[in-house]
Design an enzyme around this catalytic site. Structure first.
Site, mmCIF file in Angstrom:
data_model
loop_
_atom_site.group_PDB
_atom_site.id
_atom_site.type_symbol
_atom_site.label_atom_id
_atom_site.label_comp_id
_atom_site.label_asym_id
_atom_site.label_seq_id
_atom_site.Cartn_x
_atom_site.Cartn_y
_atom_site.Cartn_z
ATOM 1 N N ASP A 38 -3.671 -42.655 5.429
ATOM 2 C CA ASP A 38 -3.432 -41.492 6.330
ATOM 3 C C ASP A 38 -4.587 -41.653 7.180
ATOM 4 O O ASP A 38 -5.757 -41.327 7.097
ATOM 5 C CB ASP A 38 -3.258 -40.075 5.585
ATOM 6 C CG ASP A 38 -3.155 -38.845 6.184
ATOM 7 O OD1 ASP A 38 -3.196 -39.391 7.538
ATOM 8 O OD2 ASP A 38 -3.109 -37.845 6.136
ATOM 9 N N VAL A 39 -4.190 -42.010 8.472
ATOM 10 C CA VAL A 39 -5.110 -41.941 9.605
ATOM 11 C C VAL A 39 -5.799 -40.889 9.948
ATOM 12 O O VAL A 39 -7.023 -40.918 10.598
ATOM 13 C CB VAL A 39 -4.530 -42.817 10.948
ATOM 14 C CG1 VAL A 39 -3.915 -44.032 10.479
ATOM 15 C CG2 VAL A 39 -3.417 -41.996 11.553
ATOM 16 N N ASN A 68 -2.326 -47.619 16.388
ATOM 17 C CA ASN A 68 -1.072 -47.313 16.752
ATOM 18 C C ASN A 68 -0.205 -46.358 16.235
ATOM 19 O O ASN A 68 1.001 -46.178 16.589
ATOM 20 C CB ASN A 68 -0.273 -48.866 16.466
ATOM 21 C CG ASN A 68 1.218 -48.996 17.258
ATOM 22 O OD1 ASN A 68 1.484 -48.541 18.304
ATOM 23 N ND2 ASN A 68 2.206 -49.087 16.278
ATOM 24 N N TYR A 104 2.422 -33.766 21.907
ATOM 25 C CA TYR A 104 2.536 -35.283 21.670
ATOM 26 C C TYR A 104 1.961 -35.748 23.503
ATOM 27 O O TYR A 104 0.867 -36.501 23.346
ATOM 28 C CB TYR A 104 3.730 -35.803 21.852
ATOM 29 C CG TYR A 104 4.011 -37.368 22.008
ATOM 30 C CD1 TYR A 104 3.890 -38.093 20.785
ATOM 31 C CD2 TYR A 104 4.650 -37.835 23.259
ATOM 32 C CE1 TYR A 104 3.875 -39.425 20.891
ATOM 33 C CE2 TYR A 104 4.599 -39.281 23.176
ATOM 34 C CZ TYR A 104 4.436 -39.922 22.035
ATOM 35 O OH TYR A 104 4.551 -41.258 21.851
ATOM 36 N N LYS A 126 -1.546 -37.917 23.876
ATOM 37 C CA LYS A 126 -1.507 -39.492 24.340
ATOM 38 C C LYS A 126 -2.535 -39.412 25.711
ATOM 39 O O LYS A 126 -3.106 -40.296 26.001
ATOM 40 C CB LYS A 126 -0.076 -39.760 24.799
ATOM 41 C CG LYS A 126 0.855 -39.828 23.527
ATOM 42 C CD LYS A 126 0.318 -41.188 22.717
ATOM 43 C CE LYS A 126 0.991 -41.434 21.662
ATOM 44 N NZ LYS A 126 0.739 -42.570 20.787
ATOM 45 N N VAL A 155 10.770 -46.832 23.729
ATOM 46 C CA VAL A 155 11.041 -47.978 22.790
ATOM 47 C C VAL A 155 11.973 -47.784 22.156
ATOM 48 O O VAL A 155 12.362 -46.913 21.170
ATOM 49 C CB VAL A 155 9.889 -48.179 21.938
ATOM 50 C CG1 VAL A 155 10.056 -49.605 21.134
ATOM 51 C CG2 VAL A 155 8.528 -48.342 22.822
#
Length: 236
Positions: free
Chosen positions: A35-36, A62, A128, A132, A161
């Site tokens: 878990d980052v 990422n 979000y 970012k 994407v």
């Protein structure tokens, strides 16, 4: 992304919170369930990398989540905090624990994934977009702080994407805006000069370039891989 690095001759160490995703990776890759946003887990990860590899040439931060799609007054603080903890906090912890390994070698490349949401305002995507934009600020600081040690830092800004994650975004935005999924899709695509979504392979290829010798003098840059986005959602 791991496959692109593998194809380019790099040894690969991939992490994910999903054990099933890791199990599907090639068996010759190193794999860690992490878990980052958890600093203890991240510290152990980089201890393992140092023990097994003895160093680190490049790292890609990422990990990220879409966060809620809602008007700012309807966003719960816990959802805001979760989005920033993973999307921005994970990038910070990656840099925190990767940089000492790179300093020992006097070189390295840190590649952070931002987004076109880190370059434009995005209605109904406050957590979000904030995360970012923060990734870009972090990258700019890393480039200045770590450059004297031969370490480069850059940020890739993908556009929309193709894939399951974007499908979730399209459907949530459609619901929030009272539109159809296809209308939202066309809004994203028509906001690019190439009129199309990008692929995961497009992003991976840029990451491999930034990690390599061909980019040895590229640092502190925000590089969009987005089909040239001028207006990410002209229908808003």
């Amino acid at each position: 992304m791991g496959q692109a690095f593998d194809n380019a001759g790099f040894q690969v160490w991939v992490t994910d919170v999903d054990a099933n995703t890791l199990a599907a990776c090639p068996t010759h890759w190193h794999r860690s369930e992490v878990d980052v946003s958890d600093e203890v887990q991240m510290a152990v990860l980089f201890e393992d990398i140092s023990r097994v590899w003895g160093g680190l040439d490049a790292v890609c931060a990422n990990a990220g989540i879409a966060g809620p799609t809602a008007k700012v007054e309807d966003v719960a603080l816990k959802d805001w905090n979760t989005c920033l903890a993973i999307t921005l906090g994970g990038a910070f912890l990656t840099a925190k624990y990767a940089s000492p390994l790179m300093k020992q070698a006097g070189r390295g490349a840190i590649i952070l994934t931002s987004s076109t949401a880190g370059q434009y305002g995005y209605p109904n995507r406050a957590p979000y977009a904030a995360a970012k934009w923060g990734v870009i600020g972090l990258m700019k600081t890393l480039a200045m702080e770590l450059g004297p040690f031969g370490i480069r830092a850059n940020a890739i800004c993908p556009g929309a994407v193709e894939g399951p994650r974007m499908e979730g975004v399209l459907n949530r935005e459609a619901k929030a805006k009272g539109m159809t999924r296809d209308e939202v899709y066309k809004g994203y695509a028509s906001g690019t000069s190439l009129g199309a979504f990008v692929s995961a392979e497009d992003i991976a290829n840029m990451a491999v370039f930034l990690a390599g010798e061909g980019a040895k003098m590229v640092s502190g840059q925000v590089i969009a891989v987005d089909g040239h986005t001028e207006n990410p959602d002209p229908k808003v």
